[in-house]
Each structure stands twice: as C-alpha cells, then as structure tokens.
Design a protein around this motif. Structure first.
Motif, mmCIF file in Angstrom:
data_model
loop_
_atom_site.group_PDB
_atom_site.id
_atom_site.type_symbol
_atom_site.label_atom_id
_atom_site.label_comp_id
_atom_site.label_asym_id
_atom_site.label_seq_id
_atom_site.Cartn_x
_atom_site.Cartn_y
_atom_site.Cartn_z
ATOM 1 N N ASP A 232 0.828 -1.208 0.000
ATOM 2 C CA ASP A 232 0.000 0.000 0.000
ATOM 3 C C ASP A 232 0.863 1.258 0.000
ATOM 4 N N TRP A 233 1.928 1.262 0.764
ATOM 5 C CA TRP A 233 2.791 2.438 0.856
ATOM 6 C C TRP A 233 3.588 2.659 -0.436
ATOM 7 N N PHE A 234 4.224 1.601 -0.940
ATOM 8 C CA PHE A 234 5.080 1.763 -2.114
ATOM 9 C C PHE A 234 4.292 1.995 -3.399
ATOM 10 N N LEU A 235 3.145 1.335 -3.544
ATOM 11 C CA LEU A 235 2.409 1.429 -4.804
ATOM 12 C C LEU A 235 1.340 2.511 -4.805
ATOM 13 N N ARG A 236 0.698 2.756 -3.657
ATOM 14 C CA ARG A 236 -0.395 3.714 -3.622
ATOM 15 C C ARG A 236 -0.137 4.921 -2.724
ATOM 16 N N GLY A 237 0.909 4.876 -1.917
ATOM 17 C CA GLY A 237 1.215 6.000 -1.027
ATOM 18 C C GLY A 237 0.322 6.071 0.192
ATOM 19 N N VAL A 238 -0.284 4.950 0.598
ATOM 20 C CA VAL A 238 -1.204 4.913 1.730
ATOM 21 C C VAL A 238 -0.422 4.568 2.989
ATOM 22 N N LEU A 239 -0.556 5.410 4.008
ATOM 23 C CA LEU A 239 0.119 5.191 5.290
ATOM 24 C C LEU A 239 -0.885 4.762 6.349
ATOM 25 N N PRO A 240 -0.418 4.123 7.435
ATOM 26 C CA PRO A 240 -1.325 3.797 8.544
ATOM 27 C C PRO A 240 -1.895 5.071 9.171
ATOM 28 N N GLN A 241 -3.035 4.924 9.824
ATOM 29 C CA GLN A 241 -3.684 6.062 10.464
ATOM 30 C C GLN A 241 -2.869 6.518 11.672
ATOM 31 N N GLY A 242 -2.885 7.794 11.945
ATOM 32 C CA GLY A 242 -2.174 8.337 13.095
ATOM 33 C C GLY A 242 -0.780 8.829 12.708
ATOM 34 N N ARG A 243 -0.417 9.973 13.268
ATOM 35 C CA ARG A 243 0.861 10.586 12.904
ATOM 36 C C ARG A 243 2.050 9.763 13.374
ATOM 37 N N HIS A 244 1.999 9.262 14.610
ATOM 38 C CA HIS A 244 3.123 8.501 15.158
ATOM 39 C C HIS A 244 3.256 7.140 14.483
ATOM 40 N N GLU A 245 2.114 6.494 14.208
ATOM 41 C CA GLU A 245 2.150 5.197 13.528
ATOM 42 C C GLU A 245 2.711 5.340 12.104
ATOM 43 N N ALA A 246 2.311 6.421 11.426
ATOM 44 C CA ALA A 246 2.790 6.651 10.063
ATOM 45 C C ALA A 246 4.292 6.914 10.053
ATOM 46 N N ARG A 247 4.763 7.689 11.028
ATOM 47 C CA ARG A 247 6.198 7.993 11.102
ATOM 48 C C ARG A 247 7.005 6.725 11.399
ATOM 49 N N ALA A 248 6.526 5.917 12.356
ATOM 50 C CA ALA A 248 7.216 4.661 12.687
ATOM 51 C C ALA A 248 7.209 3.705 11.495
ATOM 52 N N PHE A 249 6.098 3.690 10.754
ATOM 53 C CA PHE A 249 6.026 2.807 9.585
ATOM 54 C C PHE A 249 6.992 3.251 8.495
ATOM 55 N N LYS A 250 7.112 4.553 8.277
ATOM 56 C CA LYS A 250 8.044 5.058 7.264
ATOM 57 C C LYS A 250 9.483 4.670 7.602
ATOM 58 N N ILE A 251 9.824 4.704 8.884
ATOM 59 C CA ILE A 251 11.177 4.316 9.305
ATOM 60 C C ILE A 251 11.396 2.835 9.031
ATOM 61 N N ARG A 252 10.408 1.986 9.368
ATOM 62 C CA ARG A 252 10.512 0.549 9.090
ATOM 63 C C ARG A 252 10.570 0.271 7.596
ATOM 64 N N ALA A 253 9.773 0.997 6.828
ATOM 65 C CA ALA A 253 9.670 0.751 5.389
ATOM 66 C C ALA A 253 10.909 1.203 4.626
ATOM 67 N N SER A 254 11.783 1.964 5.252
ATOM 68 C CA SER A 254 12.976 2.445 4.543
ATOM 69 C C SER A 254 13.930 1.309 4.189
ATOM 70 N N SER A 255 13.826 0.179 4.877
ATOM 71 C CA SER A 255 14.712 -0.943 4.547
ATOM 72 C C SER A 255 14.049 -1.949 3.608
ATOM 73 N N PHE A 256 12.881 -1.608 3.064
ATOM 74 C CA PHE A 256 12.171 -2.476 2.132
ATOM 75 C C PHE A 256 12.121 -1.832 0.753
ATOM 76 N N SER A 257 11.963 -2.660 -0.277
ATOM 77 C CA SER A 257 11.751 -2.153 -1.634
ATOM 78 C C SER A 257 10.971 -3.200 -2.425
ATOM 79 N N ILE A 258 10.346 -2.749 -3.517
ATOM 80 C CA ILE A 258 9.576 -3.644 -4.376
ATOM 81 C C ILE A 258 10.247 -3.688 -5.736
ATOM 82 N N SER A 259 10.440 -4.907 -6.239
ATOM 83 C CA SER A 259 10.996 -5.101 -7.574
ATOM 84 C C SER A 259 10.209 -6.204 -8.260
ATOM 85 N N ASN A 260 9.665 -5.891 -9.416
ATOM 86 C CA ASN A 260 8.868 -6.859 -10.188
ATOM 87 C C ASN A 260 7.787 -7.508 -9.332
ATOM 88 N N ASN A 261 7.046 -6.691 -8.617
ATOM 89 C CA ASN A 261 5.902 -7.136 -7.821
ATOM 90 C C ASN A 261 6.293 -8.039 -6.650
#
Length: 193
Positions: free
Chosen positions: A75-104
């Motif tokens: 949801d974050w990488f393909l559609r830009g959808v973050l979890p609800q709440g400012r703190h949850e979204a910030r924590a998720f962005k930090i976790r998601a920085s070590s992930f990437s999508i390649s060829n689905n």
C-alpha cells in the motif's frame, strides 16, 4: 609498435627520468590529449531507447488480503497509503525504509548487504519445512537454522520465533539438543542446626 622493431636494435637501455626533469614528456602528453585522430570519427554511438530492466506498467500485489504481512508495504510503495495516526505513520516510514519492491516482489535489505525476499505465512511454512527436513538435514536448533534461512535469501518478521517453535516440536531436535544441566527448580538452602 615497439615490440615489432625491438629486434632490429643491437642493444637498448631503459632509464627512469625524475619527474621534475620530465617536462618534454609532459608537453608531449598534453599535445597528444589535445589532438583528435581520425579513428574517433569511426566510432559508432548507439542510443539506448529503453532500459534493459523495465518496470511493468501496472504493478499490483499478488496477495492483498487483510491477513497479509506485506499489505501495508505494498500500500505504501504502490499507492502512497500510510497507517492512520501521525506517530504510527512515522514509525512505519522508518521501518519501510529498509524495504523495496521489484517486479511485484517485496524485498528487505539485510545487514550484510544483499536483499532478502519477504515471504507470506504460507510460503514461510514451506521454506521452514524444506530447509529443516530437506537435503543436508541437521537438527542444530532454532537460531542456527534461522540464520541458514537468512543466508538462503528469505525473510519474514517472525522468522526466529517460528524456528524456535518448530524446533521445539521436532523430536530429532529434542534428541540432539544440548543437555541442560540446570536444575528444574531453584535450590533451597538448608541451614545446619
């Protein structure tokens, strides 16, 4: 060229000249760098119109059910959808920085450098069984087998806990496990009267 004509000489000496006395060679080198010979005109230039690895036009995750562990990342990488709440979204962005999508496919960057393929629960169970009971089977325990999975190139968030639980249920792992010499109960001191 020198290799073709060196046999015509009776003798020759190679002498190293100090850098400060080598002004003629420097002038000759700068003259050669400014000179454009005709063979540069014969070099063909090929324009690459499309990259060798192209991204698919429409990327949709294979598994998007609510129980899926990778759904928030897709949801974050393909559609830009973050979890609800400012703190949850910030924590998720930090976790998601070590992930990437390649060829689905979702990948996680490991500490050693290469990317590890993120698995869903049903895929993780298959990998767990194949590595534990496949060729070169060994019953060394949960931690070392979890490291073996990471070395193979797979990742899921509950990897270590799943392997410890799996090895606790495996009879051969229990037989070959190191013997615990600790008492099952805390020792009680008896005072002498």
């Amino acid at each position: 060229m020198p290799k073709k004509i060196y046999h015509k000489f009776i003798s020759f000496d190679i002498e190293q000249i100090p850098r400060n006395l080598n002004t003629q060679a420097d002038a000759l080198a700068s003259l050669a760098s400014n000179f454009t010979p005709t063979f540069f005109d014969k070099i063909r230039i090929v324009h690459i119109l499309k990259p060798a690895i192209s991204k698919p036009e429409q990327v949709t995750p294979v598994n998007t059910d609510n129980d899926c562990r990778t759904k928030p990342y897709y949801d974050w990488f393909l559609r830009g959808v973050l979890p609800q709440g400012r703190h949850e979204a910030r924590a998720f962005k930090i976790r998601a920085s070590s992930f990437s999508i390649s060829n689905n496919t979702l990948f996680k960057r490991s500490q050693a450098g290469p990317y590890l393929r993120c698995l869903e629960p049903h895929e993780a169970k298959q990998v767990l069984q194949k590595i534990h009971k496949g060729y070169c089977v060994n019953h060394k325990g949960g931690r070392s087998l979890a490291s073996k999975v990471l070395g193979t190139g797979y990742y899921w968030p509950t990897l270590r806990a799943d392997y410890l639980d799996y090895c606790a249920k495996c009879e051969a792992c229990q037989i070959h496990a190191p013997i615990n010499h600790q008492p099952s109960e805390i020792l009680h001191s008896i005072s002498a009267s």
